[in-house]
Scaffold this active site. Structure first.
Site, PDB file in Angstrom:
ATOM      1  N   THR A 142       0.819  -1.216   0.000  1.00  0.00           N
ATOM      2  CA  THR A 142       0.000   0.000   0.000  1.00  0.00           C
ATOM      3  C   THR A 142       0.847   1.259   0.000  1.00  0.00           C
ATOM      4  O   THR A 142       1.961   1.279   0.552  1.00  0.00           O
ATOM      5  CB  THR A 142      -0.923   0.022   1.228  1.00  0.00           C
ATOM      6  OG1 THR A 142      -1.575   1.298   1.326  1.00  0.00           O
ATOM      7  CG2 THR A 142      -0.136  -0.191   2.509  1.00  0.00           C
ATOM      8  N   GLU A 144       0.330   3.656   1.817  1.00  0.00           N
ATOM      9  CA  GLU A 144       0.454   4.117   3.198  1.00  0.00           C
ATOM     10  C   GLU A 144       1.823   3.793   3.787  1.00  0.00           C
ATOM     11  O   GLU A 144       2.209   4.365   4.801  1.00  0.00           O
ATOM     12  CB  GLU A 144      -0.644   3.512   4.064  1.00  0.00           C
ATOM     13  CG  GLU A 144      -2.033   4.073   3.805  1.00  0.00           C
ATOM     14  CD  GLU A 144      -2.194   5.515   4.287  1.00  0.00           C
ATOM     15  OE1 GLU A 144      -1.438   5.945   5.174  1.00  0.00           O
ATOM     16  OE2 GLU A 144      -3.089   6.213   3.758  1.00  0.00           O
ATOM     17  N   TYR A 165      -1.365   0.464  10.541  1.00  0.00           N
ATOM     18  CA  TYR A 165      -1.641  -0.224   9.281  1.00  0.00           C
ATOM     19  C   TYR A 165      -0.446  -0.123   8.339  1.00  0.00           C
ATOM     20  O   TYR A 165      -0.006  -1.122   7.753  1.00  0.00           O
ATOM     21  CB  TYR A 165      -2.886   0.369   8.620  1.00  0.00           C
ATOM     22  CG  TYR A 165      -3.101  -0.086   7.197  1.00  0.00           C
ATOM     23  CD1 TYR A 165      -3.433  -1.406   6.912  1.00  0.00           C
ATOM     24  CD2 TYR A 165      -2.984   0.818   6.138  1.00  0.00           C
ATOM     25  CE1 TYR A 165      -3.637  -1.826   5.594  1.00  0.00           C
ATOM     26  CE2 TYR A 165      -3.189   0.403   4.828  1.00  0.00           C
ATOM     27  CZ  TYR A 165      -3.514  -0.911   4.564  1.00  0.00           C
ATOM     28  OH  TYR A 165      -3.716  -1.327   3.270  1.00  0.00           O
ATOM     29  N   LYS A 169       1.951  -3.210   6.967  1.00  0.00           N
ATOM     30  CA  LYS A 169       2.134  -3.469   5.546  1.00  0.00           C
ATOM     31  C   LYS A 169       3.614  -3.446   5.145  1.00  0.00           C
ATOM     32  O   LYS A 169       4.025  -4.175   4.235  1.00  0.00           O
ATOM     33  CB  LYS A 169       1.351  -2.454   4.721  1.00  0.00           C
ATOM     34  CG  LYS A 169      -0.127  -2.773   4.595  1.00  0.00           C
ATOM     35  CD  LYS A 169      -0.371  -4.046   3.799  1.00  0.00           C
ATOM     36  CE  LYS A 169      -1.823  -4.226   3.423  1.00  0.00           C
ATOM     37  NZ  LYS A 169      -2.069  -5.449   2.626  1.00  0.00           N
TER      38      LYS A 169
END
Length: 335
Positions: A142, A144, A165, A169
């Site tokens: 991602t 992010e 999160y 990841k």
């Protein structure tokens, strides 16, 4: 016919974690259209009927001897289940799309997020290694992970995640690289920037906006409350992104790619486009609510998809303004 719709892989088998989510449902449709047999994992704690609503378009009668879609109850937190399933199904391709993927929620549930999103990837990779099967693995990374890294972000941009999160990841991303380099697995990371659709979860900001537009246009409510309106994101269309996932596993070499449009917009830009499509002024209906802001904000995520465009030929066609119109139309029709 396009590469996304032409049946090209009769007899192949795929396993999808997160099959009931936005990406999982679109990927299932794509693979079935290509002649695959598809197996998916559905969390055992969920209501099977409610949790598979996104798969209604490809539902197959469990008693049909010709069916090619099979759902298995399970969870990425159960290592034994993963080993058994991988060994029994022996898929040609695995797409790990399962995660606790809501950034704001990850601050409230950091341990759960790590268990599913980070350690879940390790359990899957280890299940493949232990079973000894020859398969190709797609790991859903991602944008992010980039966090505060300066845009535009590409495959060489250093990671600086700003949420549990994002941190989880990063772990899963590097675990995938490690298993590829240590055991010779065909395992790749697709670093997807934000991608949306009418199937996006209702708590994500784009869908929250388009659902509000539909309800406000119908006279059912007057306001929607949002967090940081100045956040810049690179929004693409989910059905196109699952095509990129598939193409990555058809490539000759296991290579990590950024999946993005390269065209940024702010949350307020998206709101203006969505409300404007219904003949409304977003400033009359959007209110700020600090509860929806993150403890650590990510100001700008703008992807550079030049590498995948050059090496695989995938290019995003739907951009954020058209995406807003697609989602508003779908939510108004559904309402």
């Amino acid at each position: 016919m396009t590469a996304a719709t032409t049946p090209t892989a009769p007899g192949k088998t795929a396993l999808i974690t997160g099959i009931t989510g936005q990406d999982g449902s679109y990927l299932t449709e794509l693979l079935l259209a290509k002649g695959y047999t598809v197996h998916g994992i559905v969390r055992h704690a969920s209501s099977l009927i409610a949790n598979t609503s996104r798969l209604e378009s490809v539902y197959q009668d469990p008693h049909d001897s010709e069916r090619r879609l099979f759902l298995h109850k399970g969870d990425l937190t159960d290592a034994g289940m993963m080993v058994n399933l991988v060994r029994d199904v022996r898929p040609d391709e695995i797409y790990n799309l399962a995660a606790q993927s809501h950034v704001r929620v990850s601050f409230d549930l950091p341990e759960y997020t790590a268990n599913v999103t980070a350690l879940g990837a390790i359990r899957l990779l280890e299940a493949v290694r232990a079973s000894g099967i020859d398969t190709r693995i797609y790991q859903a990374s991602t944008s992010e992970m980039f966090g505060t890294a300066a845009p535009p972000q590409d495959e060489s941009t250093p990671f600086h995640p700003r949420s549990p999160y994002g941190v989880a990841k990063v772990y899963a991303h590097w675990a995938t690289v490690n298993y590829r380099e240590s055991y010779g697995m065909f395992a790749v990371n697709g670093i997807s920037f934000n991608h949306e659709s009418p199937r996006r979860g209702e708590t994500f900001v784009t869908r929250k906006i388009t659902r509000a537009v539909a309800r406000i246009a119908a006279g059912l409510e007057q306001k929607v409350f949002l967090g940081n309106m100045d956040a810049v994101r690179d929004w693409g269309y989910a059905p196109e992104y699952v095509e990129a996932m598939w193409l990555m596993l058809q490539h000759d070499e296991p290579v990590d790619y950024v999946l993005a449009t390269g065209r940024p917009a702010t949350v307020s830009d998206f709101a203006e486009a969505a409300f404007g499509h219904a003949g409304l002024d977003w400033r009359d209906h959007v209110e700020h609510d600090a509860r929806y802001e993150r403890p650590a904000e990510v100001p700008e995520l703008i992807g550079d998809p030049a590498k995948i465009e050059r090496e695989i030929g995938w290019k995003a066609r739907v951009h954020w303004d058209e995406l807003a119109r697609i989602m508003v139309d779908a939510d108004r029709k559904a309402l």
